[in-house]
Enzyme design. Structure first.
Site, PDB file in Angstrom:
ATOM      1  N   ARG A  74     -10.965  28.198  27.599  1.00  0.00           N
ATOM      2  CA  ARG A  74     -11.544  27.039  26.910  1.00  0.00           C
ATOM      3  C   ARG A  74     -12.994  27.254  26.527  1.00  0.00           C
ATOM      4  O   ARG A  74     -13.502  26.593  25.630  1.00  0.00           O
ATOM      5  CB  ARG A  74     -11.444  25.804  27.808  1.00  0.00           C
ATOM      6  CG  ARG A  74     -10.087  25.167  27.816  1.00  0.00           C
ATOM      7  CD  ARG A  74     -10.092  23.779  28.406  1.00  0.00           C
ATOM      8  NE  ARG A  74      -8.733  23.272  28.434  1.00  0.00           N
ATOM      9  CZ  ARG A  74      -8.008  23.128  29.535  1.00  0.00           C
ATOM     10  NH1 ARG A  74      -8.530  23.433  30.707  1.00  0.00           N
ATOM     11  NH2 ARG A  74      -6.777  22.672  29.471  1.00  0.00           N
ATOM     12  N   PHE A 129      -6.977  21.891  19.920  1.00  0.00           N
ATOM     13  CA  PHE A 129      -6.717  23.205  20.536  1.00  0.00           C
ATOM     14  C   PHE A 129      -6.964  23.191  22.050  1.00  0.00           C
ATOM     15  O   PHE A 129      -7.917  22.581  22.531  1.00  0.00           O
ATOM     16  CB  PHE A 129      -7.679  24.237  19.937  1.00  0.00           C
ATOM     17  CG  PHE A 129      -7.084  25.101  18.845  1.00  0.00           C
ATOM     18  CD1 PHE A 129      -5.718  25.199  18.654  1.00  0.00           C
ATOM     19  CD2 PHE A 129      -7.910  25.833  18.008  1.00  0.00           C
ATOM     20  CE1 PHE A 129      -5.186  26.006  17.659  1.00  0.00           C
ATOM     21  CE2 PHE A 129      -7.395  26.641  17.007  1.00  0.00           C
ATOM     22  CZ  PHE A 129      -6.027  26.717  16.836  1.00  0.00           C
ATOM     23  N   GLU A 130      -6.096  23.906  22.775  1.00  0.00           N
ATOM     24  CA  GLU A 130      -6.279  24.178  24.208  1.00  0.00           C
ATOM     25  C   GLU A 130      -6.584  22.918  25.019  1.00  0.00           C
ATOM     26  O   GLU A 130      -7.443  22.900  25.887  1.00  0.00           O
ATOM     27  CB  GLU A 130      -7.370  25.240  24.412  1.00  0.00           C
ATOM     28  CG  GLU A 130      -6.974  26.588  23.830  1.00  0.00           C
ATOM     29  CD  GLU A 130      -7.989  27.669  24.109  1.00  0.00           C
ATOM     30  OE1 GLU A 130      -8.678  27.588  25.138  1.00  0.00           O
ATOM     31  OE2 GLU A 130      -8.096  28.592  23.293  1.00  0.00           O
ATOM     32  N   GLY A 131      -5.835  21.867  24.724  1.00  0.00           N
ATOM     33  CA  GLY A 131      -6.020  20.598  25.412  1.00  0.00           C
ATOM     34  C   GLY A 131      -6.795  19.625  24.549  1.00  0.00           C
ATOM     35  O   GLY A 131      -7.993  19.794  24.347  1.00  0.00           O
TER      36      GLY A 131
END
Length: 571
Positions: free
Chosen positions: A225, A355-357
């Site tokens: 992240r 993205f990514e959460g």
């Protein structure tokens, strides 16, 4: 990398064609860009997190497509989970290939499963002789998937429902790219739907231990992240330069637009927030390098806060540039103006809040961590399913804990002369200290008020998280300004002024968030949302070509709209 990006990467052309040119991929391979975080023993460059994230920041100022390519490969693709959890044999087998430029991807999301891995349907069943696993399922939105030679695949044991992680080669029988997904921005993103049909995965390609896939995924994502908040810093810096130069040269009503208060305020906020974004990203990145920290919250906060602030900066950049912001860079160049692609930046950047959460998932994750201790101590008292005997048994533990904990949330000292060594910025740290204790009290009071309903009071919990993120940003920003002064850097005095302006803005947001915890419109807003879902306000949608009509077969009859009935107010 700067020379390569300047001379060999044509972002407008990448956007127009929707593809990564081969000479760009080859250039990245020659530089070792696919092996930045891979140890030198395996043919990589052995960068620290801080070194790697400096490159992400640079890329963030140029092309989001290239950021996504390298980040998905390196931060969440095969290299990172293998570094952290892979066996020596797996590392030796795959890390050199990744370092040389064999692109990898991370396969977690499924058509019916987004951020809830417990619902995974891709299965991995061990063969009778234990020599392999048989993989079946479909993965959605696998970034780099259409280019990848190697995948990290998360799959569940259908019997135990435990998740495991595997290295899968896309050349193996049964692996297929079913669809290339296309998006509003990041038009070259090599993203697609990948299916697995009776794919035989050697047992030695299991990453870590069987059933530990969720931990591997979450740990990988924590570190991965950090690429997004660091890349966001690069985007924010570019936007700041665009606005600074344009607002200084564009004249309206006798003076540069930047000297009109409305635009000056935007630019001031943009600069202060860019400094804060860089401070947060640098702090979380250095914590990752030092080791010994659980950076789940810092990584989540950096990702959520930086993407929200950067999106605001991008939006303000569009507003400051006006029509030239909305016009494409190719069109600008064709009529003789500097080709500044603000509209491309906007399209490319928006995905970073997902993205990514997504921002909402980051809020939920951080909120759960925030109240976790309270749930451990007092969970039995607020659980409606617990019998009275269990509640009574929990009382002594609760009483002992809160008798010591609660008074200290009031009695700490957050006034002068504490933090005096920070000079003019000390007042902001005192505010952070006082607000941190107030935040702790508010989380406890929320649990008392809402009890078992607290988990569903997302608006309340999200405000708590937003306060925490603001306090984190303030502390990081002041600490960085102080560090620059201690190092006698020439920009130290400017950094203090930026930190001061940012903290003034942030303090106002924190006060508003605290006030909204207990004085808000959450209940009527929720009720109205449920009414809309139930179709009660469907009449609002009349007068348009609706989705069903839009996608009806050609020649199908179109329903006539009911005559409009206008309500007239009588005074």
């Amino acid at each position: 990398m700067k020379r390569f990006l300047r001379d060999d990467v044509d972002s407008a052309e990448i956007d127009a064609t929707g593809e990564y040119p081969e000479h760009v991929l080859d250039g990245l391979r020659r530089m070792g860009a696919f092996g930045m975080k891979i140890p030198k023993d395996y043919g990589g460059l052995g960068f620290t997190n801080a070194e790697y994230q400096k490159v992400m920041q640079l890329l963030g100022s140029v092309d989001g497509n290239v950021v996504a390519l390298l980040s998905a490969h390196q931060s969440i693709g095969v290299p990172q989970p293998l570094k952290l959890f892979g066996s020596p044999e797996l590392k030796k087998k795959y890390l050199p290939r990744c370092a040389k430029g064999e692109i990898s991807a991370f396969a977690l999301t499924e058509p019916q499963v987004g951020s809830d891995p417990a619902r995974l349907s891709t299965t991995a069943e061990k063969t009778a002789d234990g020599s392999a696993y048989v993989l079946n399922g479909t993965k959605l939105w696998c970034t780099n998937g259409t280019l990848a030679k190697l995948l990290v695949v998360m799959a569940v044991d259908p019997k135990t429902r435990k998740i495991s992680a595997f290295v899968v080669e896309t050349a193996w029988k049964g692996v297929a790219v079913e669809h290339r997904s296309r998006f509003m921005g990041l038009r070259a993103l090599a993203n697609g739907v990948i299916s697995f049909k009776d794919v035989r995965v050697p047992a030695e390609n299991l990453i870590g231990q069987e059933g530990r896939g969720l931990k591997i995924a979450l740990t990988t994502l924590n570190d991965g992240r950090l690429s997004i908040p660091n890349g966001s810093v690069g985007t924010a810096k570019l936007c700041l330069e665009i606005c600074r130069k344009w607002a200084a040269e564009r004249v309206q009503w006798g003076k540069p637009v930047g000297k009109h208060e409305a635009i000056a305020h935007k630019i001031s906020s943009m600069a202060a927030h860019t400094f804060a974004m860089e401070s947060i990203a640098a702090l979380a990145t250095q914590m990752a390098d030092r080791g010994g920290y659980d950076i789940r919250l810092e990584a989540a906060a950096a990702k959520e806060w930086n993407t929200d602030r950067c999106w605001e900066i991008v939006d303000d950049t569009m507003q400051v540039r006006g029509g030239r912001g909305y016009e494409t860079e190719k069109s600008l160049a064709a009529r003789g103006e500097q080709p500044i692609g603000v509209e491309r930046i906007m399209r490319d950047y928006r995905i970073n809040k997902i993205f990514e959460g997504s921002s909402e998932i980051m809020h939920l994750f951080m909120a759960r961590e925030m109240v976790d201790k309270h749930l451990q101590v007092a969970g039995a008292m607020i659980d409606p399913d617990k019998p009275v005997s269990a509640k009574m048994a929990a009382l002594p533990k609760m009483g002992a804990f809160y008798a010591a904990w609660y008074p200290t949330r009031w009695l700490g000292w957050g006034r002068w002369p504490r933090y005096s060594e920070f000079g003019l910025l000390a007042t902001h740290l005192r505010f952070v200290e006082r607000s941190a204790r107030k935040l702790a009290r508010a989380s406890f009071h929320g649990m008392l008020r809402y009890q078992a309903r607290l988990q569903n009071k997302q608006a309340f919990l999200f405000r708590l998280v937003d306060v925490a993120n603001e306090l984190f940003a303030m502390a990081a920003t002041v600490a960085r300004a102080q560090a620059l002064a201690a190092s006698q850097r020439p920009e130290a005095a400017d950094a203090r002024r930026l930190a001061d302006v940012f903290c003034r803005i942030s303090r106002r947001r924190v006060r508003e968030l605290f006030a909204a915890l207990w004085d808000n419109d959450d209940v009527p807003l929720y009720r109205m949302g449920i009414e809309v879902l139930d179709g009660r306000h469907e009449w609002l949608e009349r007068g348009i070509l609706g989705l069903d009509e839009m996608h009806a077969p050609s020649g199908a009859p179109v329903a006539e709209a009911e005559p409009a009935k206008v309500a007239v107010g009588v005074s």
